[in-house]
Design an enzyme around this catalytic site. Sequence first.
Site, PDB file in Angstrom:
ATOM      1  CB  SER A  69      -0.875  -0.004   1.263  1.00  0.00           C
ATOM      2  OG  SER A  69      -1.490   1.260   1.440  1.00  0.00           O
ATOM      3  CE1 TYR A  82      -3.472  -2.049   5.481  1.00  0.00           C
ATOM      4  CE2 TYR A  82      -3.084   0.229   4.825  1.00  0.00           C
ATOM      5  CZ  TYR A  82      -3.446  -1.065   4.509  1.00  0.00           C
ATOM      6  OH  TYR A  82      -3.763  -1.387   3.213  1.00  0.00           O
TER       7      TYR A  82
END
Length: 183
Positions: A69, A82
Amino acid sequence: MKTILITGATAGIGEAAARRFAAGGWRVIGTGRRAQRLKETNVTGLVALTRALLPRIVERRGAIINLGSVAGTYPYKGGAVYGGTKAFVHQFSLDLRCDLHGTGVRVTSIEPGMIETEFTLVRTGGDKDASDKLYAGMNPMTSDDLAETIWWIATLPPHLNINTIELMPVNQSFAGFAVHREG
Ligand SMILES: NC(=O)c1ccc[n+]([C@@H]2O[C@H](COP(=O)([O-])OP(=O)(O)OC[C@H]3O[C@@H](n4cnc5c(N)ncnc54)[C@H](OP(=O)(O)O)[C@@H]3O)[C@@H](O)[C@H]2O)c1
């Protein structure tokens, strides 16, 4: 016939990619744990599965396409864990390439920005309003956009390796540093 194993094929990008590869004539093996959504992090599952599958992937001169990501590169408020796991995905993919040198196995880390999937619903514990607000009026990427990217990478000639690819919707870009001023 070519075979692709897609983890997380029950929703979002994984589901769209499964459809794209099936439509392209590949045999698709999909995994998901819809029945009992365990909270086990992005890192341990990735390492365990890679370790388990690697001998077969090497034997078949296959390809590994991991989903990282932009959160692994650019920090944002609330993204510590995350973002940390996604930074791991990036570096793990590059290091795997080193370990697999000479085997013909390709490794790619795809690092996208906002895609409208169930992702935000899952992260917010089912808060549909929060999810709808996040994507409202900004034209996010779709699972199909990502499925096409995965398809493109997987079907490139075998001498080509995309190490890392970063993609975002046009309406998402970067914020600056935050400065807290006293008084
Ligand atoms: N959506 C975005 O904006 C965005 C942006 C950048 C990167 N990504 C990355 O893209 C990947 C796919 O996300 P998505 O947007 O397609 O999300 P999604 O719609 O929520 O789908 C996630 C998929 O992963 C499976 N899954 C979730 N937790 C898992 C776990 N702990 N172990 C094994 N499988 C698990 C789910 O299946 P079950 O629940 O049935 O197991 C589901 O099939 C993720 O790695 C995410 O971090 C997403």
